[in-house]
Motif scaffolding. Structure first.
Motif, PDB file in Angstrom:
ATOM      1  N   LEU A 207       0.844  -1.189   0.000  1.00 35.56           N
ATOM      2  CA  LEU A 207       0.000   0.000   0.000  1.00 35.56           C
ATOM      3  C   LEU A 207       0.881   1.241   0.000  1.00 35.56           C
ATOM      4  O   LEU A 207       1.852   1.321   0.750  1.00 35.56           O
ATOM      5  CB  LEU A 207      -0.889  -0.009   1.247  1.00 35.56           C
ATOM      6  CG  LEU A 207      -1.687  -1.295   1.489  1.00 35.56           C
ATOM      7  CD1 LEU A 207      -2.360  -1.245   2.852  1.00 35.56           C
ATOM      8  CD2 LEU A 207      -2.685  -1.517   0.382  1.00 35.56           C
ATOM      9  N   GLY A 208       0.522   2.198  -0.840  1.00 33.54           N
ATOM     10  CA  GLY A 208       1.307   3.420  -0.938  1.00 33.54           C
ATOM     11  C   GLY A 208       0.413   4.643  -0.991  1.00 33.54           C
ATOM     12  O   GLY A 208      -0.588   4.730  -0.270  1.00 33.54           O
ATOM     13  N   GLU A 209       0.756   5.578  -1.858  1.00 34.70           N
ATOM     14  CA  GLU A 209       0.030   6.850  -1.966  1.00 34.70           C
ATOM     15  C   GLU A 209      -1.471   6.636  -2.078  1.00 34.70           C
ATOM     16  O   GLU A 209      -1.926   5.626  -2.608  1.00 34.70           O
ATOM     17  CB  GLU A 209       0.531   7.623  -3.183  1.00 34.70           C
ATOM     18  CG  GLU A 209       1.938   8.149  -3.013  1.00 34.70           C
ATOM     19  CD  GLU A 209       2.391   8.985  -4.196  1.00 34.70           C
ATOM     20  OE1 GLU A 209       1.581   9.300  -5.093  1.00 34.70           O
ATOM     21  OE2 GLU A 209       3.572   9.331  -4.213  1.00 34.70           O
ATOM     22  N   ASP A 210      -2.223   7.612  -1.579  1.00 34.94           N
ATOM     23  CA  ASP A 210      -3.683   7.599  -1.586  1.00 34.94           C
ATOM     24  C   ASP A 210      -4.280   6.563  -0.634  1.00 34.94           C
ATOM     25  O   ASP A 210      -5.438   6.176  -0.763  1.00 34.94           O
ATOM     26  CB  ASP A 210      -4.242   7.402  -3.001  1.00 34.94           C
ATOM     27  CG  ASP A 210      -3.799   8.502  -3.960  1.00 34.94           C
ATOM     28  OD1 ASP A 210      -3.694   9.666  -3.512  1.00 34.94           O
ATOM     29  OD2 ASP A 210      -3.537   8.194  -5.136  1.00 34.94           O
ATOM     30  N   THR A 211      -3.475   6.078   0.324  1.00 37.18           N
ATOM     31  CA  THR A 211      -3.942   5.116   1.316  1.00 37.18           C
ATOM     32  C   THR A 211      -3.515   5.598   2.693  1.00 37.18           C
ATOM     33  O   THR A 211      -2.445   6.181   2.846  1.00 37.18           O
ATOM     34  CB  THR A 211      -3.320   3.718   1.050  1.00 37.18           C
ATOM     35  OG1 THR A 211      -3.571   3.351  -0.304  1.00 37.18           O
ATOM     36  CG2 THR A 211      -3.900   2.675   1.976  1.00 37.18           C
ATOM     37  N   TYR A 212      -4.357   5.351   3.666  1.00 36.20           N
ATOM     38  CA  TYR A 212      -4.037   5.667   5.054  1.00 36.20           C
ATOM     39  C   TYR A 212      -3.908   4.365   5.827  1.00 36.20           C
ATOM     40  O   TYR A 212      -4.623   3.403   5.558  1.00 36.20           O
ATOM     41  CB  TYR A 212      -5.132   6.525   5.697  1.00 36.20           C
ATOM     42  CG  TYR A 212      -5.104   7.961   5.244  1.00 36.20           C
ATOM     43  CD1 TYR A 212      -4.552   8.944   6.054  1.00 36.20           C
ATOM     44  CD2 TYR A 212      -5.620   8.333   4.006  1.00 36.20           C
ATOM     45  CE1 TYR A 212      -4.519  10.268   5.638  1.00 36.20           C
ATOM     46  CE2 TYR A 212      -5.598   9.643   3.579  1.00 36.20           C
ATOM     47  CZ  TYR A 212      -5.037  10.609   4.405  1.00 36.20           C
ATOM     48  OH  TYR A 212      -4.993  11.908   3.993  1.00 36.20           O
ATOM     49  N   LEU A 213      -3.006   4.346   6.796  1.00 34.87           N
ATOM     50  CA  LEU A 213      -2.801   3.180   7.636  1.00 34.87           C
ATOM     51  C   LEU A 213      -3.056   3.559   9.085  1.00 34.87           C
ATOM     52  O   LEU A 213      -2.568   4.589   9.559  1.00 34.87           O
ATOM     53  CB  LEU A 213      -1.367   2.649   7.484  1.00 34.87           C
ATOM     54  CG  LEU A 213      -1.003   1.417   8.313  1.00 34.87           C
ATOM     55  CD1 LEU A 213      -1.808   0.201   7.853  1.00 34.87           C
ATOM     56  CD2 LEU A 213       0.487   1.128   8.216  1.00 34.87           C
ATOM     57  N   GLY A 214      -3.813   2.718   9.783  1.00 37.61           N
ATOM     58  CA  GLY A 214      -4.017   2.907  11.213  1.00 37.61           C
ATOM     59  C   GLY A 214      -2.768   2.451  11.957  1.00 37.61           C
ATOM     60  O   GLY A 214      -2.445   1.265  11.963  1.00 37.61           O
ATOM     61  N   VAL A 215      -2.049   3.387  12.536  1.00 33.79           N
ATOM     62  CA  VAL A 215      -0.786   3.101  13.218  1.00 33.79           C
ATOM     63  C   VAL A 215      -1.010   3.168  14.732  1.00 33.79           C
ATOM     64  O   VAL A 215      -1.471   4.193  15.249  1.00 33.79           O
ATOM     65  CB  VAL A 215       0.307   4.107  12.780  1.00 33.79           C
ATOM     66  CG1 VAL A 215       1.584   3.903  13.563  1.00 33.79           C
ATOM     67  CG2 VAL A 215       0.549   3.985  11.272  1.00 33.79           C
ATOM     68  N   PRO A 216      -0.701   2.071  15.436  1.00 36.71           N
ATOM     69  CA  PRO A 216      -0.918   2.063  16.884  1.00 36.71           C
ATOM     70  C   PRO A 216       0.059   2.979  17.621  1.00 36.71           C
ATOM     71  O   PRO A 216       1.139   3.302  17.111  1.00 36.71           O
ATOM     72  CB  PRO A 216      -0.685   0.604  17.282  1.00 36.71           C
ATOM     73  CG  PRO A 216       0.084  -0.004  16.172  1.00 36.71           C
ATOM     74  CD  PRO A 216      -0.178   0.802  14.938  1.00 36.71           C
ATOM     75  N   HIS A 217      -0.342   3.361  18.806  1.00 27.80           N
ATOM     76  CA  HIS A 217       0.521   4.161  19.684  1.00 27.80           C
ATOM     77  C   HIS A 217       1.848   3.416  19.851  1.00 27.80           C
ATOM     78  O   HIS A 217       1.868   2.189  19.950  1.00 27.80           O
ATOM     79  CB  HIS A 217      -0.170   4.340  21.039  1.00 27.80           C
ATOM     80  CG  HIS A 217       0.519   5.298  21.920  1.00 27.80           C
ATOM     81  ND1 HIS A 217       1.671   4.990  22.612  1.00 27.80           N
ATOM     82  CD2 HIS A 217       0.228   6.591  22.233  1.00 27.80           C
ATOM     83  CE1 HIS A 217       2.067   6.033  23.307  1.00 27.80           C
ATOM     84  NE2 HIS A 217       1.202   7.016  23.101  1.00 27.80           N
ATOM     85  N   PRO A 218       2.963   4.126  19.902  1.00 23.89           N
ATOM     86  CA  PRO A 218       4.270   3.468  20.021  1.00 23.89           C
ATOM     87  C   PRO A 218       4.406   2.557  21.237  1.00 23.89           C
ATOM     88  O   PRO A 218       5.220   1.638  21.232  1.00 23.89           O
ATOM     89  CB  PRO A 218       5.255   4.644  20.120  1.00 23.89           C
ATOM     90  CG  PRO A 218       4.552   5.791  19.486  1.00 23.89           C
ATOM     91  CD  PRO A 218       3.093   5.586  19.750  1.00 23.89           C
TER      92      PRO A 218
END
Length: 144
Positions: free
Chosen positions: A84-95
């Motif tokens: 997945l690249g441009e034009d996509t968002y990823l849900g990134v967990p808290h560090p």
């Protein structure tokens, strides 16, 4: 971004293609590649194989996301995993979310970020996806 991590989902939506892309690896592909159905063993082996490159586990979606350099999606070739690249968002967990929670089943860092800016080597991720994909194909053929 810190406010997003304080929400119930504890995820921040990060646009891909700028800082990193993400290879979405089905959990079954990872299990086959690392010859184990034990989640902890798969994640230990993944950390070793990817040399500490960051990986998110989404237990609800049964998939891992290996973070790779931006632009990888344009050249990705492994059919067993999608980049997945441009034009996509990823849900990134808290560090700080670095362990599975069997109650909430929230996404967490299967392989935590070790250094800012450090990403997975594309060749290592491609190998994981290719091996797991080939073993899945063998299982499919054996079932026929």
């Amino acid at each position: 971004m810190w406010e997003a991590w304080n929400s119930e989902a504890r995820l921040a939506l990060i646009p891909l293609g700028r800082i990193f892309d993400a290879v979405r690896i089905p959990a079954e592909t990872a299990r086959l590649a690392f010859a184990s159905h034990d989640q902890a063993a798969v994640e230990r082996r993944m950390a070793r194989h990817l040399r500490g490159g960051p990986v998110i586990h989404d237990p609800e979606g049964h998939r891992y996301y290996a973070l790779v350099p931006p632009g990888t999606a344009q050249q990705w070739t492994a059919p067993a995993a999608e980049c997945l690249g441009e034009d996509t968002y990823l849900g990134v967990p808290h560090p700080h979310l670095t362990a599975p929670d069997q109650v909430t089943r929230h996404s967490y860092w299967a392989v935590p970020v070790s250094l800012p800016g450090r990403l997975c080597d594309v060749t290592d991720v491609l190998t994981l996806a290719t091996v797991g994909g080939c073993l899945a194909d063998e299982d499919d053929e054996a079932a026929v």
